[in-house]
Design an enzyme around this catalytic site. Structure first.
Site, PDB file in Angstrom:
ATOM      1  N   ARG A 250       2.554  -4.472  -4.023  1.00  0.00           N
ATOM      2  CA  ARG A 250       3.489  -4.365  -2.899  1.00  0.00           C
ATOM      3  C   ARG A 250       2.699  -3.929  -1.670  1.00  0.00           C
ATOM      4  O   ARG A 250       2.050  -2.890  -1.700  1.00  0.00           O
ATOM      5  CB  ARG A 250       4.584  -3.366  -3.284  1.00  0.00           C
ATOM      6  N   HIS A 254       7.944   1.302  -0.328  1.00  0.00           N
ATOM      7  CA  HIS A 254       9.041   0.960  -1.239  1.00  0.00           C
ATOM      8  C   HIS A 254      10.267   0.475  -0.469  1.00  0.00           C
ATOM      9  O   HIS A 254      10.826  -0.581  -0.763  1.00  0.00           O
ATOM     10  CB  HIS A 254       9.376   2.193  -2.089  1.00  0.00           C
ATOM     11  N   TYR A 263       1.019   8.397  -1.245  1.00  0.00           N
ATOM     12  CA  TYR A 263       0.601   8.180  -2.637  1.00  0.00           C
ATOM     13  C   TYR A 263      -0.441   7.077  -2.831  1.00  0.00           C
ATOM     14  O   TYR A 263      -0.849   6.828  -3.947  1.00  0.00           O
ATOM     15  CB  TYR A 263       1.819   7.941  -3.539  1.00  0.00           C
TER      16      TYR A 263
END
Lengths: 334, 327
Positions: A250, A254, A263
């Site tokens: 990705r 998100h 992260y």
């Protein structure tokens, strides 16, 4: 004149089909980007998109027969929805929660795809609850003697949900025409794949359910398509389920409410961007003489024109009648 | 017309609907051999294992697969072996079945029936005794039926299967074989959402459902005999949607309301009935709206003496009636 099937590695796709695949991939990428842009402009309250997943999504959906086979998507599957026939207008109407959105008329969050005509079943937000639905659809297909295939999508996080285990087991027992597609982008929001599963390839789980599982390079659209086509043939011929794991990445947070720099490093994202599915397939088209750089530019311009027109239309479209919020709790009988 | 038990009436309804409409099929754990309560006995022999389907032991997917099958042209009747084991399917029922029609702006619908035995009084312990109706009555988009009589079971199960919405069909397991009742052989349905006035009365309205209807009728007969208290008993039969008008009309006539349910007192469905009476019939009341239910302990302890202590019974209900009548 070069015959289409002579293009090495084209998986039997014609020149026009290969260009169409690129068009759908670029359209998916750009609709996602447009939704994020509209979100940042304060026009849509929320965006969840799938930039980076285009090969996994378009490659699998392109092996389906739209309107005959069933799709049970999750919230990143813009590429699945567009490949099966939903339009940028449909998705942007949903993004802006407009009354005429065929997904939900402004009731569901965006990217919860739905079209009765295209057999894209309305989705929800609890992760992987759609997977048993695909099994039930495939069960009905088998009981009714139909050759319709159900394809269901989920992520690497979703693969951990009990519903997926239950559904795969059920599908294996009854040898149902269903395909499980895991878009493994290596993060469930912030949780890395190593904290999600103790195996490297999730597809090995299929063995425990009595049907084949395959892991493919999810950034190689032709590899994905090849695996999906084989799975559709198996399902259609009554040979049962397949689990396809498409390993991808990705390229965006998100959702519009996530900060992925918490992260993962920018360097990591940049590395994956360089080997993203559009970059790779674009280069492949050029190398194999399917499209020139200019022709690819034209394909992209056509997609952008469609998205611009859709944006304009959706922004001008009316919001739902507030009182309509009371309707459709139950089926309204004649 | 023959006298039948409730489990026979359930089986008749399933059989008749499967015969009437080839889209109807049943699925669940052990249903192929008739199920643990024998509600599906004989169906596999007559209709084949595709229409009376044993599933893996996985409640979420029994319901989830039913949802999917309903989208692709079938009318599934899922059996969950005990209501106490339905909780893994809560997400499928609440997030999916109940919301699909609404969230798609009416485009998709989900005509499934989920049958399950519920209720205490059979030494079932904490995991074969639960009442679950309040969880589901709280959720818009679901219909919830509670039956404890053969006649109602047949007529309401047929309505549930024919309904275009998801329906929770809760069968009180103590009523499965504890008594018989006349059940017509021919086709009949009972409308969902319509209560039944089981006994006429003038001193108070007793609102109940499920097995407590039977206990309440016993109590009403007892207090009529020994104290001359006239109790009107209403069996809701359906808790969602529930028949408010029937209840309010009765309370406006009698001026008192007692609500009896087997579930735990707090947040039980009777609380909703009480709130509605307090709000919409306040001017007619001449006593407090009162509830009799199980105390707030996990239902139900296994030991017979513990279970008897906890659950409402005709004596406890009669005592509640006398207390409210004296107000």
């Amino acid at each position: 004149m070069v015959s289409v099937s002579d293009v090495p590695g084209a998986q039997g796709l014609s020149r026009d089909q290969l260009r169409e695949v690129y068009f759908k991939m670029f359209l998916a990428r750009s609709v996602g980007e447009r939704e994020r842009m509209l979100n940042r402009m304060g026009k849509g309250p929320f965006a969840v998109t799938g930039e980076g997943h285009e090969a996994a999504q378009v490659g699998t959906a392109y092996a389906m027969t739209p309107g005959k086979d069933w799709a049970l998507t999750y919230y990143r599957d813009i590429g699945v929805a567009l490949t099966l026939g939903m339009t940028p207008r449909d998705l942007l109407l949903a993004h802006l929660a407009r009354a005429e959105s065929i997904e939900s008329g402004g009731r569901n969050m965006p990217s919860h795809f739905s079209s009765v005509d295209l057999r894209i079943v309305s989705g929800s937000a609890p992760v992987a609850t759609q997977v048993p639905h695909a099994v039930g659809i495939a069960l009905a297909s088998k009981l009714r003697g139909l050759d319709e295939v159900a394809v269901t999508y989920f992520g690497d996080g979703g693969a951990s949900v009990g519903d997926v285990h239950e559904a795969m087991n059920f599908a294996g027992v009854h040898s149902l025409p269903v395909i499980f597609v895991c878009e493994n982008n290596q993060y469930a929001i912030s949780v890395p794949a190593s904290k999600q599963a103790a195996v490297t390839d999730l597809s090995v789980r299929a063995q425990g359910y009595g049907f084949p599982g395959v892991t493919v390079d999810g950034n190689d659209v032709l590899a994905v398509y090849s695996a999906a086509r084989e799975a559709v043939e198996r399902a259609r011929n009554g040979d049962g389920p397949t689990f396809i794991e498409a390993k991808t990445y990705r390229l965006v947070p998100h959702t519009s409410d996530d900060d992925d720099s918490r992260y993962r490093s920018r360097e990591e994202v940049e590395e994956w961007r360089k080997k993203g599915p559009l970059v790779r397939f674009g280069a492949w088209l050029e190398e194999n003489g399917v499209a020139t750089k200019d022709e690819i530019g034209e394909i992209e311009a056509k997609a952008m024109a469609e998205i611009d027109a859709a944006t304009e239309y959706a922004e001008a479209a009316p919001t739902p009648d507030p009182a309509s919020a009371m309707r459709h709790v139950f089926v309204e009988e004649e | 017309m023959a006298e039948k038990t409730m489990v026979e009436a359930v089986r008749d309804a399933l059989h008749d609907e499967m015969k009437r409409d080839e889209r109807v099929f049943v699925l669940g754990e052990d249903v192929g051999r008739g199920g643990v309560f024998r509600a599906t006995e004989g169906l596999r022999d007559e209709f084949g294992e595709d229409r009376c389907m044993d599933t893996p032991l996985a409640e979420a997917t029994i319901v989830g697969a039913s949802i999917g099958a309903s989208l692709n042209g079938l009318l599934p009747v899922a059996e969950i072996q005990f209501a106490d084991f339905i909780h893994p399917a809560f997400d499928q029922i609440v997030s999916e079945a109940a919301r699909l029609h609404y969230r798609s702006n009416g485009a998709w619908s989900c005509p499934i029936t989920v049958r399950t035995p519920y209720g205490a009084g059979v030494h079932g312990g904490p995991y074969h005794s639960q009442s679950i109706e309040a969880f589901y009555a709280h959720v818009p988009g679901l219909k919830v039926i509670c039956v404890a009589s053969p006649y109602d079971a047949k007529g309401l199960l047929k309505s549930a299967i024919r309904d275009p919405n998801p329906v929770m069909f809760l069968e009180h397991k103590k009523a499965y074989r504890s008594f018989r009742e006349e059940v017509p052989d021919e086709d009949y349905t009972i409308p969902i959402g319509v209560a039944e006035r089981k006994r006429e009365g003038s001193d108070m309205t007793l609102v109940t459902y499920g097995l407590m209807t039977r206990y309440s009728l016993e109590a009403a007969a007892a207090v009529q005999g020994d104290g001359g208290i006239s109790v009107e008993v209403i069996d809701l039969r359906t808790v969602s949607p529930w028949d408010k008008e029937c209840v309010l009309e009765s309370v406006r006539k009698t001026g008192k309301a007692l609500i009896v349910y087997e579930d735990n007192l707090t947040g039980g469905f009777g609380a909703e009935v009480a709130a509605t009476i307090a709000e919409d019939a306040f001017d007619f009341l001449d006593g407090p709206v009162t509830r009799i239910a199980s105390p707030d302990v996990p239902l139900a302890p296994y030991s017979g003496v513990l279970e008897e202590f906890i659950l409402p019974n005709p004596e406890k209900i009669a005592e509640g009636i006398r207390k409210l009548a004296a107000y």
